[in-house]
Write a protein that holds these residues in place. Structure first.
Motif, PDB file in Angstrom:
ATOM      1  N   ILE A  37     -94.122 -19.425  32.712  1.00  0.00           N
ATOM      2  CA  ILE A  37     -94.222 -20.012  34.049  1.00  0.00           C
ATOM      3  C   ILE A  37     -95.688 -19.964  34.468  1.00  0.00           C
ATOM      4  O   ILE A  37     -96.312 -18.906  34.464  1.00  0.00           O
ATOM      5  N   TRP A  38     -96.222 -21.137  34.811  1.00  0.00           N
ATOM      6  CA  TRP A  38     -97.581 -21.227  35.332  1.00  0.00           C
ATOM      7  C   TRP A  38     -97.485 -21.275  36.857  1.00  0.00           C
ATOM      8  O   TRP A  38     -97.128 -22.285  37.440  1.00  0.00           O
ATOM      9  N   ASN A  39     -97.790 -20.158  37.489  1.00  0.00           N
ATOM     10  CA  ASN A  39     -97.818 -20.070  38.949  1.00  0.00           C
ATOM     11  C   ASN A  39     -99.169 -20.596  39.404  1.00  0.00           C
ATOM     12  O   ASN A  39    -100.196 -19.971  39.186  1.00  0.00           O
ATOM     13  N   LYS A  40     -99.151 -21.760  40.034  1.00  0.00           N
ATOM     14  CA  LYS A  40    -100.395 -22.422  40.432  1.00  0.00           C
ATOM     15  C   LYS A  40    -100.966 -21.862  41.729  1.00  0.00           C
ATOM     16  O   LYS A  40    -102.016 -22.292  42.183  1.00  0.00           O
ATOM     17  N   THR A  62     -91.956 -26.336  44.736  1.00  0.00           N
ATOM     18  CA  THR A  62     -92.144 -25.530  43.526  1.00  0.00           C
ATOM     19  C   THR A  62     -93.628 -25.424  43.187  1.00  0.00           C
ATOM     20  O   THR A  62     -94.213 -26.365  42.662  1.00  0.00           O
ATOM     21  N   PRO A  63     -94.230 -24.275  43.479  1.00  0.00           N
ATOM     22  CA  PRO A  63     -95.657 -24.083  43.209  1.00  0.00           C
ATOM     23  C   PRO A  63     -95.924 -23.631  41.771  1.00  0.00           C
ATOM     24  O   PRO A  63     -96.849 -22.883  41.507  1.00  0.00           O
ATOM     25  N   PHE A  64     -95.063 -24.059  40.853  1.00  0.00           N
ATOM     26  CA  PHE A  64     -95.223 -23.645  39.467  1.00  0.00           C
ATOM     27  C   PHE A  64     -94.839 -24.781  38.535  1.00  0.00           C
ATOM     28  O   PHE A  64     -94.179 -25.730  38.921  1.00  0.00           O
ATOM     29  N   PHE A 101    -103.002 -18.901  37.802  1.00  0.00           N
ATOM     30  CA  PHE A 101    -104.318 -19.497  37.999  1.00  0.00           C
ATOM     31  C   PHE A 101    -104.138 -20.812  38.732  1.00  0.00           C
ATOM     32  O   PHE A 101    -103.071 -21.421  38.689  1.00  0.00           O
ATOM     33  N   VAL A 102    -105.197 -21.228  39.416  1.00  0.00           N
ATOM     34  CA  VAL A 102    -105.107 -22.418  40.258  1.00  0.00           C
ATOM     35  C   VAL A 102    -105.160 -23.695  39.422  1.00  0.00           C
ATOM     36  O   VAL A 102    -105.707 -23.708  38.325  1.00  0.00           O
ATOM     37  N   PRO A 103    -104.598 -24.786  39.942  1.00  0.00           N
ATOM     38  CA  PRO A 103    -104.664 -26.069  39.233  1.00  0.00           C
ATOM     39  C   PRO A 103    -106.081 -26.634  39.249  1.00  0.00           C
ATOM     40  O   PRO A 103    -106.979 -26.076  39.891  1.00  0.00           O
ATOM     41  N   GLU A 104    -106.271 -27.733  38.546  1.00  0.00           N
ATOM     42  CA  GLU A 104    -107.580 -28.403  38.518  1.00  0.00           C
ATOM     43  C   GLU A 104    -107.948 -28.846  39.925  1.00  0.00           C
ATOM     44  O   GLU A 104    -107.149 -29.477  40.606  1.00  0.00           O
ATOM     45  N   LEU A 105    -109.157 -28.511  40.351  1.00  0.00           N
ATOM     46  CA  LEU A 105    -109.607 -28.842  41.701  1.00  0.00           C
ATOM     47  C   LEU A 105    -110.501 -30.081  41.739  1.00  0.00           C
ATOM     48  O   LEU A 105    -110.882 -30.534  42.806  1.00  0.00           O
ATOM     49  N   LYS A 106    -110.848 -30.636  40.566  1.00  0.00           N
ATOM     50  CA  LYS A 106    -111.776 -31.769  40.510  1.00  0.00           C
ATOM     51  C   LYS A 106    -111.085 -33.063  40.082  1.00  0.00           C
ATOM     52  O   LYS A 106    -111.719 -33.927  39.489  1.00  0.00           O
ATOM     53  N   MET A 115    -104.469 -34.007  36.011  1.00  0.00           N
ATOM     54  CA  MET A 115    -105.224 -33.077  35.163  1.00  0.00           C
ATOM     55  C   MET A 115    -104.764 -31.643  35.363  1.00  0.00           C
ATOM     56  O   MET A 115    -104.340 -31.256  36.445  1.00  0.00           O
ATOM     57  N   PHE A 116    -104.895 -30.869  34.305  1.00  0.00           N
ATOM     58  CA  PHE A 116    -104.725 -29.432  34.432  1.00  0.00           C
ATOM     59  C   PHE A 116    -106.082 -28.781  34.174  1.00  0.00           C
ATOM     60  O   PHE A 116    -106.968 -29.388  33.580  1.00  0.00           O
ATOM     61  N   PRO A 117    -106.261 -27.545  34.631  1.00  0.00           N
ATOM     62  CA  PRO A 117    -107.558 -26.887  34.449  1.00  0.00           C
ATOM     63  C   PRO A 117    -107.751 -26.446  33.002  1.00  0.00           C
ATOM     64  O   PRO A 117    -106.792 -26.305  32.236  1.00  0.00           O
ATOM     65  N   GLU A 118    -108.987 -26.212  32.617  1.00  0.00           N
ATOM     66  CA  GLU A 118    -109.295 -25.769  31.262  1.00  0.00           C
ATOM     67  C   GLU A 118    -108.576 -24.467  30.907  1.00  0.00           C
ATOM     68  O   GLU A 118    -108.307 -24.204  29.740  1.00  0.00           O
ATOM     69  N   GLU A 119    -108.259 -23.677  31.909  1.00  0.00           N
ATOM     70  CA  GLU A 119    -107.595 -22.391  31.669  1.00  0.00           C
ATOM     71  C   GLU A 119    -106.261 -22.554  30.938  1.00  0.00           C
ATOM     72  O   GLU A 119    -105.895 -21.715  30.107  1.00  0.00           O
TER      73      GLU A 119
END
Length: 177
Positions: A37-40, A62-64, A101-106, A115-119
C-alpha cells in the motif's frame, strides 16, 4: 521475472480496480508475490462529504494506491547475476508493505497528470533488481522509471503510446548524469 503494477481504485474504492488486476494476472499464470500500500499522505477534494450528518451516502476518499507485485516462475532472481545495491536501512523500510511518501508534485510542470514520484520506481527497482538488470516500463509516460534506472545503473526499456511523451522522456533522460 518480477512485475510491479501501481494502480489506484476508482470512485473512492467503489470500483476495486486492484482486485480486477490481481484476477487478470492470475489468469495469465502470474503468482502474487506481495501487495504494498502506497500511502500518499494526502487527500484530494474533501469538499464532497457525501452525507455529513446523515448515514445515507458517505464518501470515502482513498489517499492510497496499490503496488501489486507478481512473479512468473520464481520469486528469486535466479536467471541473472549481479550485485544488489539495497542498503540494510532501505531493506528494513521497504520490506514493510506500507510505503509512506507524497505523490509527484510537478505534474503540471511536466505536463502529465498521471505521474508518480521517482521514489516509487526507486523502491521497486532497489527491492526487485540487481545492478545491471533490465527494467521494462510498458506505460512509460514521461520516463520516470527510466530516469531512476539510469541513476541506479540499470538498463531500461520504456514504451508509450504517446509520441509526445516519448520525446519528453528522451529529453529527461539526456539530462540525467
Amino acid at each position: 521475472q518480477i512485475i510491479c503494477i501501481n494502480i489506484g481504485d476508482s470512485e473512492n474504492g467503489g470500483i476495486p480496480t486492484s482486485s480486477d488486476v490481481i484476477q487478470f494476472m492470475k489468469e495469465l499464470k502470474y503468482i502474487p508475490f506481495t501487495h504494498i500500500i502506497w500511502n500518499k499522505n494526502q487527500v484530494g477534494n474533501r469538499a464532497a462529504w457525501g452525507s455529513f450528518n446523515s448515514a445515507s451516502c458517505p464518501s470515502f476518499p482513498t489517499p492510497f494506491e496499490h503496488i501489486l507485485v507478481f512473479y512468473k516462475e520464481s520469486k528469486k532472481l535466479t536467471h541473472i547475476t549481479g550485485k544488489s545495491d539495497l542498503t540494510k536501512e532501505e531493506f528494513i523500510e521497504y520490506s514493510l508493505a506500507l510505503w509512506n511518501f507524497v505523490p509527484e508534485l510537478k505534474q503540471k510542470e511536466f505536463g502529465h497528470n498521471g505521474m508518480f514520484p521517482e521514489e516509487l520506481p526507486y523502491r521497486c527497482i532497489k527491492m526487485f533488481s540487481l545492478i545491471g538488470s533490465t527494467v521494462l516500463d510498458l506505460f512509460n509516460g514521461l520516463g520516470t522509471t527510466c530516469v531512476v534506472c539510469k541513476k541506479l545503473n540499470r538498463n531500461y526499456i520504456g514504451f508509450d503510446i504517446s509520441k509526445e511523451y516519448c520525446i519528453k522522456s528522451e529529453e529527461r533522460l539526456k539530462s540525467v548524469k
